[in-house]
Design a protein around this motif. Structure first.
Motif, mmCIF file in Angstrom:
data_model
loop_
_atom_site.group_PDB
_atom_site.id
_atom_site.type_symbol
_atom_site.label_atom_id
_atom_site.label_comp_id
_atom_site.label_asym_id
_atom_site.label_seq_id
_atom_site.Cartn_x
_atom_site.Cartn_y
_atom_site.Cartn_z
ATOM 1 N N PRO A 45 -20.208 -40.055 69.369
ATOM 2 C CA PRO A 45 -20.031 -41.182 68.451
ATOM 3 C C PRO A 45 -18.549 -41.408 68.118
ATOM 4 C CG PRO A 45 -20.723 -39.254 67.221
ATOM 5 C CD PRO A 45 -20.677 -38.841 68.674
ATOM 6 N N LEU A 92 -15.765 -43.967 65.542
ATOM 7 C CA LEU A 92 -15.531 -44.979 64.517
ATOM 8 C C LEU A 92 -14.581 -45.986 65.130
ATOM 9 C CD1 LEU A 92 -15.015 -43.048 61.144
ATOM 10 C CD2 LEU A 92 -17.025 -44.287 61.931
ATOM 11 N N GLU A 132 -10.485 -47.158 68.592
ATOM 12 C CA GLU A 132 -11.526 -46.187 68.266
ATOM 13 C C GLU A 132 -10.951 -44.774 68.163
ATOM 14 O OE1 GLU A 132 -15.179 -48.300 70.743
ATOM 15 O OE2 GLU A 132 -14.279 -46.469 71.575
ATOM 16 N N ARG A 155 -12.758 -40.525 67.749
ATOM 17 C CA ARG A 155 -13.970 -39.721 67.620
ATOM 18 C C ARG A 155 -14.408 -39.717 66.161
ATOM 19 N NH1 ARG A 155 -11.176 -35.321 68.840
ATOM 20 N NH2 ARG A 155 -12.224 -34.322 67.098
ATOM 21 N N SER A 156 -15.688 -39.753 65.926
ATOM 22 C CA SER A 156 -16.183 -39.851 64.548
ATOM 23 C C SER A 156 -15.867 -38.616 63.711
ATOM 24 C CB SER A 156 -17.685 -40.117 64.536
ATOM 25 O OG SER A 156 -18.369 -39.029 65.132
ATOM 26 N N ASP A 157 -15.496 -37.513 64.350
ATOM 27 C CA ASP A 157 -15.133 -36.299 63.609
ATOM 28 C C ASP A 157 -13.639 -35.978 63.717
ATOM 29 O OD1 ASP A 157 -15.033 -35.587 66.289
ATOM 30 O OD2 ASP A 157 -16.173 -33.728 66.037
ATOM 31 N N PHE A 175 -12.054 -43.300 57.742
ATOM 32 C CA PHE A 175 -12.334 -41.863 57.712
ATOM 33 C C PHE A 175 -12.211 -41.288 56.299
ATOM 34 C CE2 PHE A 175 -11.419 -42.106 62.262
ATOM 35 C CZ PHE A 175 -12.323 -41.196 62.790
#
Length: 172
Positions: free
Chosen positions: A87, A89, A103, A105-107, A138
């Motif tokens: 995933p 963001l 974009e 990474r979501s983490d 974030f």
């Protein structure tokens, strides 16, 4: 003007007629000049508690990763769409003739983490503003941004809206 500025080549009519392109590849190829540039990019942030440097695709990866090392911080690449596995963001933003997306990474960042943005050139400011918005998604704390070159006539600094410092080494 810093000595490394002489290593940036001005290329007329590239990528199209009327554009004066600032080529940083000779700077990257010169070990002493590149080291001087990174030291100058890092100087304003040495005591800012930077925990992560986000470099904007693609040349921002080069400057951002080196800057992260100089600041003993982690490095997070901000990528164009489809380059990272989910995933992610993302933030969509407008360009002069269309739109784009950036974009991570979501983490990649944690809430409250102190983040510095890095890129090679500030032109119209759209990409840097999108990176600013992505860091905010974030919940990280943006401490500012560093760029090697600011093309002042394109007024990209006007899109920098958070009041945090925006450091440019060279202005043309």
């Amino acid at each position: 003007m810093p000595a490394f500025a002489e290593l940036i080549r001005a290329v007329p009519d590239f990528p199209k007629p009327g554009v004066l392109f600032r080529d940083v590849t000779p700077l990257l190829a010169d070990a002493r000049g590149f080291a001087e540039c990174i030291a100058a990019l890092a100087a304003p942030w040495r005591d800012a508690g930077v925990q992560a440097v986000c470099g904007i695709e693609a040349r921002g990866f080069i400057f951002g990763a080196a800057l992260a090392q100089a600041l003993a911080a982690g490095f997070v690449p901000l990528r164009k769409p489809g380059k990272l596995p989910p995933p992610v963001l993302a933030v969509d933003y407008r360009l002069e003739y269309g739109s784009d997306r950036i974009e991570a990474r979501s983490d990649a960042l944690k809430p409250g983490e102190r983040v510095l943005l890095a890129d090679d050139v500030l032109a119209t400011g759209g990409t840097l503003a999108a990176a600013q918005a992505l860091v905010a998604r974030f919940g990280a704390e943006l401490v500012g941004a560093s760029v090697v070159i600011e093309l002042a006539a394109l007024r990209g600094r006007e899109r920098w809206t958070n009041g945090q410092p925006l450091h440019a080494l060279l202005r043309y």
